[in-house]
Design an enzyme around this catalytic site. Sequence first.
Site, PDB file in Angstrom:
ATOM      1  N   ILE A 114       0.857  -1.191   0.000  1.00  7.80           N
ATOM      2  CA  ILE A 114       0.000   0.000   0.000  1.00  7.80           C
ATOM      3  C   ILE A 114       0.889   1.236   0.000  1.00  7.80           C
ATOM      4  O   ILE A 114       2.086   1.161   0.294  1.00  7.80           O
ATOM      5  CB  ILE A 114      -0.960   0.050   1.208  1.00  7.80           C
ATOM      6  CG1 ILE A 114      -0.179   0.005   2.532  1.00  7.80           C
ATOM      7  CG2 ILE A 114      -1.974  -1.073   1.130  1.00  7.80           C
ATOM      8  CD1 ILE A 114      -1.051   0.227   3.760  1.00  7.80           C
TER       9      ILE A 114
ATOM     10  N   ILE B 214      -5.290  -5.416  11.588  1.00  3.51           N
ATOM     11  CA  ILE B 214      -4.202  -6.356  11.874  1.00  3.51           C
ATOM     12  C   ILE B 214      -3.137  -5.619  12.677  1.00  3.51           C
ATOM     13  O   ILE B 214      -2.883  -4.432  12.451  1.00  3.51           O
ATOM     14  CB  ILE B 214      -3.597  -6.916  10.569  1.00  3.51           C
ATOM     15  CG1 ILE B 214      -4.715  -7.456   9.653  1.00  3.51           C
ATOM     16  CG2 ILE B 214      -2.578  -8.003  10.878  1.00  3.51           C
ATOM     17  CD1 ILE B 214      -5.544  -8.569  10.228  1.00  3.51           C
ATOM     18  N   ASP B 215      -2.462  -6.336  13.566  1.00  3.18           N
ATOM     19  CA  ASP B 215      -1.543  -5.674  14.495  1.00  3.18           C
ATOM     20  C   ASP B 215      -0.165  -5.363  13.909  1.00  3.18           C
ATOM     21  O   ASP B 215       0.868  -5.577  14.560  1.00  3.18           O
ATOM     22  CB  ASP B 215      -1.388  -6.501  15.777  1.00  3.18           C
ATOM     23  CG  ASP B 215      -0.699  -7.845  15.540  1.00  3.18           C
ATOM     24  OD1 ASP B 215      -0.444  -8.209  14.361  1.00  3.18           O
ATOM     25  OD2 ASP B 215      -0.423  -8.548  16.540  1.00  3.18           O
TER      26      ASP B 215
ATOM     27  N   SER C 113      -9.613   2.873  -3.033  1.00  7.93           N
ATOM     28  CA  SER C 113      -8.660   2.009  -3.730  1.00  7.93           C
ATOM     29  C   SER C 113      -8.957   0.540  -3.475  1.00  7.93           C
ATOM     30  O   SER C 113      -8.769  -0.309  -4.359  1.00  7.93           O
ATOM     31  CB  SER C 113      -7.226   2.344  -3.297  1.00  7.93           C
ATOM     32  OG  SER C 113      -6.976   1.981  -1.947  1.00  7.93           O
TER      33      SER C 113
ATOM     34  N   TYR D 177      -8.145   5.574   0.816  1.00  3.41           N
ATOM     35  CA  TYR D 177      -7.732   4.176   0.981  1.00  3.41           C
ATOM     36  C   TYR D 177      -8.895   3.244   0.667  1.00  3.41           C
ATOM     37  O   TYR D 177      -8.745   2.250  -0.067  1.00  3.41           O
ATOM     38  CB  TYR D 177      -7.246   3.971   2.411  1.00  3.41           C
ATOM     39  CG  TYR D 177      -6.933   2.544   2.783  1.00  3.41           C
ATOM     40  CD1 TYR D 177      -5.717   1.963   2.438  1.00  3.41           C
ATOM     41  CD2 TYR D 177      -7.853   1.775   3.487  1.00  3.41           C
ATOM     42  CE1 TYR D 177      -5.422   0.652   2.788  1.00  3.41           C
ATOM     43  CE2 TYR D 177      -7.575   0.464   3.838  1.00  3.41           C
ATOM     44  CZ  TYR D 177      -6.357  -0.088   3.491  1.00  3.41           C
ATOM     45  OH  TYR D 177      -6.082  -1.390   3.840  1.00  3.41           O
TER      46      TYR D 177
END
Length: 298
Positions: free
Chosen positions: A121, A220-221, A188, A185
């Site tokens: 990204i 997600i971490d 996209s 974001y």
Amino acid sequence: MAFMKKYLLPILGIFLAYYYYSAKEEFRPEMLRGKRVIVTGASKGIGREMAYHLARMGAHVVVTARSEEALKKVVSHCLELGASSAHYVAGTMENMTFAEQFVAKAGKLMGGLDMLILNHITNTNNPMTVFIDDIDHVRKNMEVNFLSYVVLSGAAMPMLKQSNGSIVVVSSIAGKTANPLIAAYSASKFALDGFFSSIRVEYAVTNVNVSITLCILGLIDTETAMTGTAGIYNAEASPKEECALEIIKGGALRQKEVYYDSSVLTPFLLGNPGRKIMEFLSLRNYNMEIFINNQVLP
């Protein structure tokens, strides 16, 4: 109405039962042994964890990201973990020429390609803000998060057709539902769904044996996600290591979609059988002879 009760409703019932309850092939790590895999966005986070999982499974891996120093470390560790081979090519996906040339170089390094995992990204300093008029921010998101995926997959298709390979597209719940503060974001990620879901149907109709797996992830971490959402978004984050493995499993099993989120409800709420039914029924409206022969009406 009688026709609907007699024919259509039973057919829909069978379809839904198959969609939700059909047996799935079991994943085995040896499925990836010797496979030639590209992973983008692999210097950290989910991409790095995918590279490590693939290495443990004995795959050939070529990774890419912006940071050459980070990629060197990833490749070194991949070799320690048992990768059949591991290489890196550093560069930015803002450059579409680099994206296209990268695929060609990776193919030469591995002697072909079996799986293309698109995970990168755009780099941004203000990921969660109210959109006002930052068109450059939107353009950058669309170019890196979407257009470069199209370029990479297009460049990889000749090799993937030869190997009956797979394209794995890492997306987000933000590409399935409205999410404030990340409009660019989100746009996209919606674009990824629209494009890759459409060409998946094209491949099915025209007998192109290349699978497309769209991975819809929750929070997600990763360091990037935790920093970007700190103090703004308080959902439970899922572990990147397990997320990476689930993405690889989905690609190896040639699944259409993979859902990975802290909530078990996500795949049921977003799986949307209604959309699948509409997509199936809409094929009746196409001139299939022209469709299959890849011709265009004047």
